[in-house]
Design an enzyme around this catalytic site. Structure first.
Site, PDB file in Angstrom:
ATOM      1  N   GLU A   1      43.944  35.888  14.579  1.00  0.00           N
ATOM      2  CA  GLU A   1      45.292  35.399  14.864  1.00  0.00           C
ATOM      3  C   GLU A   1      46.098  36.475  15.568  1.00  0.00           C
ATOM      4  OE1 GLU A   1      47.120  33.818  11.322  1.00  0.00           O
ATOM      5  OE2 GLU A   1      45.508  32.369  10.985  1.00  0.00           O
TER       6      GLU A   1
ATOM      7  N   HIS B   1      49.778  28.852  12.358  1.00  0.00           N
ATOM      8  CA  HIS B   1      49.965  29.355  10.989  1.00  0.00           C
ATOM      9  C   HIS B   1      51.389  29.078  10.493  1.00  0.00           C
ATOM     10  CE1 HIS B   1      48.101  32.437   8.018  1.00  0.00           C
ATOM     11  NE2 HIS B   1      48.915  31.613   7.372  1.00  0.00           N
TER      12      HIS B   1
END
Length: 318
Positions: free
Chosen positions: A263, A282
């Site tokens: 990420e 997220h």
């Protein structure tokens, strides 16, 4: 005492901390590792989300550190053993964003099974794919498989049952005869049986050595044909390339991922251009309401950890 906040926190909670502490709030500090290490030198308390790595390097740079607040529940970005060895309190926001995540899960399941919400560009361009989109599925009577039956998993199960779904679950830490299953009206089954039976699977697990790549190519192949998958827990639990292949081949009806092995998700990843795939950055646990609850809980916990510890030191000295 000084508190360092390296990622976004709800403004009223930051102001509440400022009334008691010297606070440095720089939500972009997570992007500047060296600056974060330098700033940590003065910190008695540190508040992070999931991207700031509270690892051995940061702990070494923060000799005064006594409390780490985590604006969320996952703790895989925090060196828990290192904190324990130093007597540093770790304060997660347990339960504060459960509703936000559970609603995201149910919304994603509804969208993926119905399959009607990917048509905006075509309809706006003057096309009318009515026949192609008329074979969506209702959730009534279908089966949701919940993998990981903690607070978020149980709430997702309750919301699903409110939509008249059948719910099955599995949790390695929860024996099949545990009263939580009966209380929730959920049947406990082994993971492979769950994958074979569920029309929708939702993951609610921490990332550990035992859960990493838990849904690999073999287990994805065991999922019921036409099923959908939702992952709001940790990206490393799902083999992204195997999932992409299953979606391209049409073996799965769809998937929604809010978390990734890396990420931010790199451009040109295995998930690029995959059909029937919802990707979000997220944010399943981030709503206005959840941000307030999470921030307030962590602010209160860090305050107690710092001021309570100070009071204990004062009593010991006297």
């Amino acid at each position: 005492m000084h508190i360092l906040i390296s990622e976004f926190m709800d403004a009223p909670a930051v102001e509440a901390l400022r009334r008691r502490f010297d606070v440095r709030y720089e939500p972009d500090l997570v992007e500047r590792r060296e600056a974060l290490l330098q700033a940590a030198a003065a910190a008695d308390g540190l508040i992070v989300r999931n991207r700031s790595r509270v690892d051995a390097g940061l702990l070494a740079a923060a000799p005064r550190l006594r409390a780490v607040g985590r604006l969320g529940v996952g703790l895989d970005n925090i060196d828990l053993d290192g904190c324990a060895a130093r007597g540093i309190a770790v304060v997660p926001a347990t339960g504060a964003n459960a509703r936000a995540v559970a609603e995201y899960v149910i919304g994603a399941v509804l969208a993926l099974l119905r399959g009607a919400y990917f048509s905006t560009p075509a309809v706006a361009a003057g096309q009318w794919p009515r026949n192609a989109l008329s074979q969506g599925l209702e959730v009534h009577g279908r089966t949701l498989g919940v993998v990981g039956f903690g607070g978020i998993g149980r709430l997702a199960a309750r919301l699903a049952r409110g939509l008249d779904m059948q719910v099955i679950g599995c949790d390695a830490a929860l024996p099949p005869d545990h009263p939580a299953w009966e209380e929730a009206g959920v049947a406990a089954v082994p993971l492979d049986a769950l994958l074979a039976r569920a029309d929708a699977v939702t993951l609610h697990l921490p990332l550990t050595a035992g859960t990493r790549r838990l849904l690999d190519a073999g287990r994805i192949a065991r999922m019921r044909p036409g099923a959908v998958l939702v992952n709001t827990s940790r990206g490393g639990i799902v083999d992204e390339a195997a999932l992409a292949e299953a979606l391209r081949a049409g073996r799965l009806r769809g998937a929604a991922l809010d978390v990734y092995a890396e990420e931010p998700l790199p451009a040109g990843s295995a998930l690029a251009g995959v059909p029937n795939l919802i990707l979000t950055p997220h944010i399943a646990g981030l709503t206005q309401e959840a941000n307030t609850r999470v921030s307030d809980m962590v602010a209160a916990g860090v305050t107690i950890a710092l001021t309570g510890g100070a009071a204990q030191h004062a009593r010991a000295a006297s």
